[in-house]
Design a protein around this motif. Structure first.
Motif, short mmCIF file in Angstrom:
data_model
loop_
_atom_site.label_atom_id
_atom_site.label_comp_id
_atom_site.label_asym_id
_atom_site.label_seq_id
_atom_site.Cartn_x
_atom_site.Cartn_y
_atom_site.Cartn_z
N GLU A 26 0.83 -1.20 0.00
CA GLU A 26 0.00 0.00 0.00
C GLU A 26 0.87 1.26 0.00
OE1 GLU A 26 -2.51 -0.47 3.37
OE2 GLU A 26 -4.04 -1.62 2.29
N ARG A 27 1.95 1.23 0.79
CA ARG A 27 2.86 2.39 0.80
C ARG A 27 3.53 2.56 -0.58
NH1 ARG A 27 4.12 0.26 5.96
NH2 ARG A 27 5.97 -0.77 5.12
N GLN A 28 3.90 1.43 -1.17
CA GLN A 28 4.53 1.51 -2.49
C GLN A 28 3.54 2.02 -3.54
OE1 GLN A 28 6.26 -2.19 -3.72
NE2 GLN A 28 7.46 -1.28 -5.36
N LEU A 29 2.28 1.56 -3.44
CA LEU A 29 1.25 2.03 -4.36
C LEU A 29 1.01 3.53 -4.19
CD1 LEU A 29 -0.84 1.35 -6.51
CD2 LEU A 29 -2.45 0.77 -4.67
N SER A 30 0.99 3.97 -2.94
CA SER A 30 0.82 5.42 -2.69
C SER A 30 1.97 6.21 -3.28
CB SER A 30 0.72 5.67 -1.18
OG SER A 30 -0.41 5.04 -0.63
N GLU A 31 3.18 5.67 -3.17
CA GLU A 31 4.34 6.35 -3.73
C GLU A 31 4.25 6.42 -5.25
OE1 GLU A 31 7.97 8.32 -3.98
OE2 GLU A 31 6.60 7.97 -2.29
N TRP A 32 3.77 5.32 -5.86
CA TRP A 32 3.60 5.34 -7.32
C TRP A 32 2.52 6.34 -7.75
CZ3 TRP A 32 3.47 -0.70 -7.97
CH2 TRP A 32 4.78 -1.21 -7.86
N ASP A 33 1.43 6.40 -6.96
CA ASP A 33 0.37 7.38 -7.27
C ASP A 33 0.91 8.80 -7.17
OD1 ASP A 33 -1.52 5.46 -7.75
OD2 ASP A 33 -2.36 5.49 -5.71
N ARG A 34 1.76 9.05 -6.15
CA ARG A 34 2.32 10.39 -5.99
C ARG A 34 3.23 10.74 -7.16
NH1 ARG A 34 6.75 12.72 -4.63
NH2 ARG A 34 7.82 10.73 -4.29
N ARG A 35 4.06 9.78 -7.56
CA ARG A 35 4.96 10.04 -8.68
C ARG A 35 4.18 10.27 -9.98
NH1 ARG A 35 9.92 5.64 -8.00
NH2 ARG A 35 10.66 6.38 -5.95
N LEU A 36 3.11 9.46 -10.16
CA LEU A 36 2.29 9.62 -11.35
C LEU A 36 1.63 10.99 -11.37
CD1 LEU A 36 1.19 8.29 -13.91
CD2 LEU A 36 -0.68 7.35 -12.54
N SER A 37 1.17 11.44 -10.22
CA SER A 37 0.55 12.77 -10.13
C SER A 37 1.58 13.86 -10.44
CB SER A 37 -0.04 12.98 -8.73
OG SER A 37 -1.07 12.07 -8.49
N ASP A 38 2.80 13.69 -9.93
CA ASP A 38 3.85 14.67 -10.21
C ASP A 38 4.18 14.70 -11.70
OD1 ASP A 38 3.95 15.29 -7.57
OD2 ASP A 38 5.74 14.07 -7.12
N MET A 39 4.27 13.54 -12.31
CA MET A 39 4.57 13.48 -13.74
C MET A 39 3.46 14.14 -14.55
SD MET A 39 6.09 9.60 -14.00
CE MET A 39 6.14 9.67 -15.79
N GLN A 40 2.21 13.87 -14.15
CA GLN A 40 1.08 14.47 -14.88
C GLN A 40 1.08 15.99 -14.69
OE1 GLN A 40 -2.66 12.81 -13.74
NE2 GLN A 40 -3.83 13.93 -15.31
N TYR A 41 1.40 16.44 -13.50
CA TYR A 41 1.46 17.89 -13.25
C TYR A 41 2.56 18.54 -14.08
CZ TYR A 41 2.23 22.26 -10.80
OH TYR A 41 2.42 23.58 -10.50
N ASN A 42 3.71 17.90 -14.12
CA ASN A 42 4.84 18.44 -14.90
C ASN A 42 4.49 18.50 -16.40
OD1 ASN A 42 6.41 18.78 -12.61
ND2 ASN A 42 7.35 16.72 -12.80
N LEU A 43 3.78 17.50 -16.88
CA LEU A 43 3.39 17.49 -18.31
C LEU A 43 2.42 18.63 -18.58
CD1 LEU A 43 2.93 13.65 -19.00
CD2 LEU A 43 4.69 15.17 -19.94
N GLU A 44 1.49 18.85 -17.68
CA GLU A 44 0.52 19.94 -17.89
C GLU A 44 1.21 21.30 -17.84
OE1 GLU A 44 -2.30 19.32 -14.82
OE2 GLU A 44 -3.34 17.65 -15.84
N GLN A 45 2.24 21.45 -16.99
CA GLN A 45 2.95 22.72 -16.90
C GLN A 45 3.80 22.99 -18.14
OE1 GLN A 45 2.67 25.13 -14.55
NE2 GLN A 45 0.98 23.86 -13.73
N SER A 46 4.30 21.94 -18.73
CA SER A 46 5.16 22.12 -19.92
C SER A 46 4.34 22.53 -21.12
CB SER A 46 5.92 20.82 -20.21
OG SER A 46 5.01 19.76 -20.53
N ASP A 47 3.06 22.13 -21.15
CA ASP A 47 2.21 22.53 -22.26
C ASP A 47 1.90 24.02 -22.17
OD1 ASP A 47 2.20 19.95 -23.10
OD2 ASP A 47 0.28 19.40 -22.17
#
Length: 209
Positions: free
Chosen positions: A188-209
């Motif tokens: 569960e902790r690992q899944l939460s970490e993956w969700d956080r990283r995925l959210s960060d990646m999605q945020y970074n992609l939206e900012q670059s656009d």
């Protein structure tokens, strides 16, 4: 003549009673001292005996037939042939059944000493045998409760072993469950970490656009 007839009748009556008197006089009461070793729980072919009464019978074979005595064994003049020993075994079985010990296993007897009082009637080749009393040790009394107590204590010890085994099994399952819960928390902790990283990646992609 009347006196003679009366005398003959009396003699006839005595003659008719003679067999019954002779039969009663053919009964013998004896004490059988037995000590049981591990070897006594096997028959002469090496097969294990499962029932306690069979060990009483087999011990008489080793003592009377082969002269193999444990320290407190004593030979007896009754169980000197196969038929007598078989009758003794059945008498022991009947006594144990009557006292609630019919299911006593053979292994319970190992290391124990018993004194059995029996009544043997009839011919020596095939006597009818009845157990009068049985107890541990050398004193003869009708304290069958002591034999039952020993059996119940052995049964209780077996239950204690079973309980300890089940408790150990339960502890093992609890340990496995705790390990599974720890693994689940880690996932569960690992899944939460993956969700956080995925959210960060999605945020970074939206900012670059």
């Amino acid at each position: 003549m009347a006196l003679r007839m009366k005398t003959l009748a009396t003699l006839s009556l005595i003659a008719s009673l003679a067999p019954a008197v002779a039969f009663s006089q053919s009964c013998t009461v004896a004490q059988v001292s037995q000590e049981f070793s591990y070897e006594d729980t096997f028959n002469s072919s090496g097969s294990a005996l499962g029932d306690a009464y069979a060990v009483f019978q087999q011990d008489r074979f080793y003592v009377n037939q082969q002269g193999r005595l444990d320290p407190n064994d004593k030979p007896d003049p009754i169980m000197v042939n196969r038929e007598a020993r078989a009758n003794y075994g059945q008498a022991i079985r009947a006594y144990m059944n009557a006292n609630g010990m019919g299911d006593m296993p053979a292994q319970v007897l190992v290391g124990s000493q018993y004194t059995v009082e029996i009544e043997a009637c009839g011919s020596q080749d095939n006597p009818s045998i009845r157990v009068l009393s049985m107890r541990m040790g050398g004193d003869i009394e009708d304290d069958s409760w002591e034999l039952e107590l020993e059996y119940r204590e052995a049964e209780l010890a077996e239950w204690e072993l079973e309980r300890e085994y089940r408790e150990a099994e339960l502890a093992d399952w609890e340990q496995r469950l705790n390990q599974r819960e720890a693994d689940l928390n880690q996932w569960e902790r690992q899944l939460s970490e993956w969700d956080r990283r995925l959210s960060d990646m999605q945020y970074n992609l939206e900012q670059s656009d």
